[in-house]
Design a protein around this motif. Structure first.
Motif, mmCIF file in Angstrom:
data_model
loop_
_atom_site.group_PDB
_atom_site.id
_atom_site.type_symbol
_atom_site.label_atom_id
_atom_site.label_comp_id
_atom_site.label_asym_id
_atom_site.label_seq_id
_atom_site.Cartn_x
_atom_site.Cartn_y
_atom_site.Cartn_z
ATOM 1 N N LEU A 222 0.904 -1.191 -0.141
ATOM 2 C CA LEU A 222 -0.018 -0.023 -0.099
ATOM 3 C C LEU A 222 0.848 1.437 0.009
ATOM 4 O O LEU A 222 0.721 2.308 -0.718
ATOM 5 C CB LEU A 222 -0.876 0.121 1.129
ATOM 6 C CG LEU A 222 -2.269 -0.747 1.017
ATOM 7 C CD1 LEU A 222 -2.817 -1.114 2.549
ATOM 8 C CD2 LEU A 222 -2.971 -0.545 0.024
ATOM 9 N N THR A 223 1.985 1.207 0.917
ATOM 10 C CA THR A 223 2.878 2.310 0.770
ATOM 11 C C THR A 223 3.356 2.702 -0.376
ATOM 12 O O THR A 223 3.382 4.078 -1.237
ATOM 13 C CB THR A 223 4.008 2.049 1.899
ATOM 14 O OG1 THR A 223 3.258 1.690 3.058
ATOM 15 C CG2 THR A 223 5.032 3.334 1.892
ATOM 16 N N GLN A 247 -0.864 8.594 3.509
ATOM 17 C CA GLN A 247 0.805 8.012 3.594
ATOM 18 C C GLN A 247 1.422 8.102 4.945
ATOM 19 O O GLN A 247 1.985 7.489 5.646
ATOM 20 C CB GLN A 247 1.485 9.169 2.516
ATOM 21 C CG GLN A 247 3.102 8.862 2.449
ATOM 22 C CD GLN A 247 3.689 9.665 1.471
ATOM 23 O OE1 GLN A 247 3.589 10.774 1.563
ATOM 24 N NE2 GLN A 247 4.488 9.218 0.507
ATOM 25 N N SER A 248 0.976 9.310 5.693
ATOM 26 C CA SER A 248 1.211 9.410 7.146
ATOM 27 C C SER A 248 0.501 8.178 7.895
ATOM 28 O O SER A 248 1.224 7.750 8.769
ATOM 29 C CB SER A 248 0.830 10.743 7.416
ATOM 30 O OG SER A 248 -0.753 10.793 7.633
ATOM 31 N N THR A 255 5.299 1.845 11.822
ATOM 32 C CA THR A 255 5.857 2.354 13.013
ATOM 33 C C THR A 255 5.233 1.473 14.151
ATOM 34 O O THR A 255 6.205 1.028 15.113
ATOM 35 C CB THR A 255 5.861 3.750 13.528
ATOM 36 O OG1 THR A 255 6.766 4.359 12.380
ATOM 37 C CG2 THR A 255 6.645 4.037 14.668
ATOM 38 N N THR A 256 4.301 1.461 14.288
ATOM 39 C CA THR A 256 3.539 0.516 15.378
ATOM 40 C C THR A 256 3.771 -0.877 15.286
ATOM 41 O O THR A 256 4.063 -1.658 16.327
ATOM 42 C CB THR A 256 1.927 0.774 15.284
ATOM 43 O OG1 THR A 256 1.640 2.133 15.336
ATOM 44 C CG2 THR A 256 1.328 0.103 16.461
ATOM 45 N N LEU A 257 3.944 -1.059 14.030
ATOM 46 C CA LEU A 257 4.087 -2.712 13.746
ATOM 47 C C LEU A 257 5.481 -2.946 13.962
ATOM 48 O O LEU A 257 5.929 -4.096 14.607
ATOM 49 C CB LEU A 257 3.809 -3.194 12.286
ATOM 50 C CG LEU A 257 2.372 -3.396 12.023
ATOM 51 C CD1 LEU A 257 2.153 -3.570 10.459
ATOM 52 C CD2 LEU A 257 1.782 -4.556 12.678
ATOM 53 N N ALA A 258 6.555 -1.940 13.640
ATOM 54 C CA ALA A 258 7.838 -2.389 14.167
ATOM 55 C C ALA A 258 7.946 -2.294 15.714
ATOM 56 O O ALA A 258 8.805 -3.245 16.113
ATOM 57 C CB ALA A 258 8.673 -0.982 13.592
ATOM 58 N N ARG A 259 7.437 -1.528 16.424
ATOM 59 C CA ARG A 259 7.447 -1.330 17.956
ATOM 60 C C ARG A 259 6.899 -2.744 18.395
ATOM 61 O O ARG A 259 7.353 -3.313 19.178
ATOM 62 C CB ARG A 259 6.678 -0.368 18.491
ATOM 63 C CG ARG A 259 7.214 1.005 18.263
ATOM 64 C CD ARG A 259 6.635 2.035 19.342
ATOM 65 N NE ARG A 259 5.440 2.187 19.354
ATOM 66 C CZ ARG A 259 4.731 2.939 18.580
ATOM 67 N NH1 ARG A 259 5.448 3.972 17.807
ATOM 68 N NH2 ARG A 259 3.410 3.188 18.584
ATOM 69 N N LEU A 260 5.677 -3.322 17.689
ATOM 70 C CA LEU A 260 5.238 -4.604 18.233
ATOM 71 C C LEU A 260 6.151 -5.762 17.926
ATOM 72 O O LEU A 260 6.228 -6.424 18.780
ATOM 73 C CB LEU A 260 4.023 -4.917 17.501
ATOM 74 C CG LEU A 260 3.246 -5.949 17.659
ATOM 75 C CD1 LEU A 260 2.860 -5.936 19.334
ATOM 76 C CD2 LEU A 260 1.792 -6.024 16.925
ATOM 77 N N LYS A 261 6.913 -5.809 16.923
ATOM 78 C CA LYS A 261 7.955 -6.881 16.589
ATOM 79 C C LYS A 261 9.108 -6.742 17.337
ATOM 80 O O LYS A 261 9.475 -7.859 17.843
ATOM 81 C CB LYS A 261 8.370 -6.670 15.107
ATOM 82 C CG LYS A 261 7.371 -7.098 14.010
ATOM 83 C CD LYS A 261 8.071 -6.777 12.727
ATOM 84 C CE LYS A 261 7.083 -7.211 11.487
ATOM 85 N NZ LYS A 261 7.835 -6.810 10.200
#
Length: 415
Positions: A222-223, A247-248, A255-261
């Motif tokens: 999607l990005t 986009q934002s 970012t949220t998924l990266a923190r979750l990982k």
């Protein structure tokens, strides 16, 4: 079996029985003084020796664990000394005919309650044997010139005193023990609820990890599509604005998924409390432009504190719930009192049933939101409890729901 792993409880029980033993010694001294005042000719040196022996044993019992004996062994030694010293006193004052012989029962009862098993049976058999031997081996109670009425009245008074002491000891100690059992039962029930909640949270965490892995690819796709559309349709101002918003939003999701990982956010160190809250809430506003959020902070100095990274998801779960159930309006106010942060999150619509209020945070709530799973409240409750805080919910009289967070904070000096 007596539970040796509960050392603190065992020591507390031993101290209580020790205080009861001191009380019985004082009563015995008072009774001996009364007999001396009535000029009863008893073998006072032998009686004094028996009472002194019990006093020395009671003084030594608290020190036995330091000498290598367990708290259970110290308790058993004390109960055994009670039976032996009582046998000695009865042998010097009428034997089995002494109405105070029923005082054999409290030590046997305490042994059955606190050290059930072989020792309790052994102490019961010892008390029975000692009582039986007193029929033959004892010193007679001195009578007042063979006055039968005097002897009978004295025996009745002794029977009443023996019954009163036994009743008080049994009622007092058994009541205390029942309270202890009730407290342990409540603690066990709370532990079961906590275990059930932790199991639910573990299941949610595993599903969240799987979802994070599954969502990475479609979010990247999607990005790329949004970036391509933005480069191709840059001349369309209205569409470009929507694409930049998309986009934002996608960037925030990544970012949220990266923190979750990675499990959690890195700790940012000490932050100005109310400024950090205002900044995070402002970021939330940018993601939810359809919601009106009113933020109220106290004036004056802004204390420097360290906020655990897990606090922010717990807070925004509640803010999201309030926004979605409150008709697009939510108010958040903060205060700090005695080192505790208080956050009040209020919406003007919505209502929770008594069952939901009672179970909030213990199990997923029945959510009235279109896609609500009811897990947010449970997750927030569990997170705040782990951080030492509390979460409470109540319905407002004028409509809406009020959520209150209280969290202990360690303030740091500003540099």
């Amino acid at each position: 079996m007596f539970a040796p792993e509960r050392a603190a409880d065992a020591r507390d029980t031993g101290r209580r029985i020790g205080r009861l033993r001191w009380l019985m010694l004082l009563l015995a001294l008072a009774l001996a003084a009364a007999c001396a005042a009535l000029e009863v000719a008893l073998p006072w040196p032998l009686i004094g020796q028996a009472l002194a022996t019990l006093a020395l044993v009671n003084l030594a019992l608290p020190r036995l664990p330091a000498w290598g004996l367990s708290d259970e062994a110290a308790l058993r030694v004390g109960l055994l000394a009670d039976v032996l010293v009582l046998t000695e006193l009865l042998a010097f004052s009428g034997g089995a005919a002494n109405p105070l012989a029923s005082l054999y029962l409290p030590p046997v009862l305490f042994a059955a309650l606190l050290s059930p098993g072989g020792f309790a049976w052994l102490l019961a058999l010892l008390a029975m044997a000692a009582y039986g031997l007193l029929f033959e081996w004892h010193l007679d109670w001195p009578l007042n010139g063979g006055n039968a009425a005097y002897a009978f009245n004295l025996h009745l008074a002794g029977m009443w005193m023996s019954f009163a002491l036994s009743a008080l000891l049994i009622a007092g100690f058994v009541s205390w023990l029942a309270r202890q059992l009730r407290r342990q039962g409540d603690a066990l029930a709370e532990a079961r609820e906590t275990q059930l909640r932790d199991e639910q949270l573990l299941a949610v965490g595993m599903q969240a990890a799987g979802a994070a892995h599954s969502l990475s690819t479609p979010l990247n796709t999607l990005t790329l599509l949004v970036d391509e559309l933005l480069s191709e349709r840059a001349d369309d101002a209205a569409l470009a604005q929507d694409l930049r918003l998309m986009q934002s939003q996608l960037s925030s999701c990544r970012t949220t998924l990266a923190r979750l990982k990675h499990g959690s956010e890195p700790s940012p160190g000490a932050l100005p409390l109310f400024a950090a809250l205002a900044e995070r809430l402002e970021g939330w506003r940018s993601l939810r432009p359809d919601v009106r959020l009113d933020w109220f902070a106290p004036g004056g100095d802004d204390p420097m504190v360290r906020l655990d990274a897990a606090f922010w998801p717990a807070l925004f779960n509640l803010v999201n719930n309030a926004a979605e159930a409150g008709g697009g309006e939510v108010a958040v106010s903060a205060s700090l009192c005695d080192g505790r942060l208080r956050l009040d999150i209020v919406n003007r619509q919505g209502w929770l049933s008594e069952a939901q209020l009672a179970r909030a945070g213990l199990a997923p709530l029945e959510s009235a939101k279109p896609a609500g799973m009811g897990l947010g409240m449970m997750l927030s409750h569990a997170t705040l409890a782990r951080l030492g805080g509390t979460l409470s919910l109540d319905n407002r009289a004028e409509g809406g729901v009020h959520a209150r967070i209280e969290l202990p904070l360690a303030q740091e000096e500003s540099k």
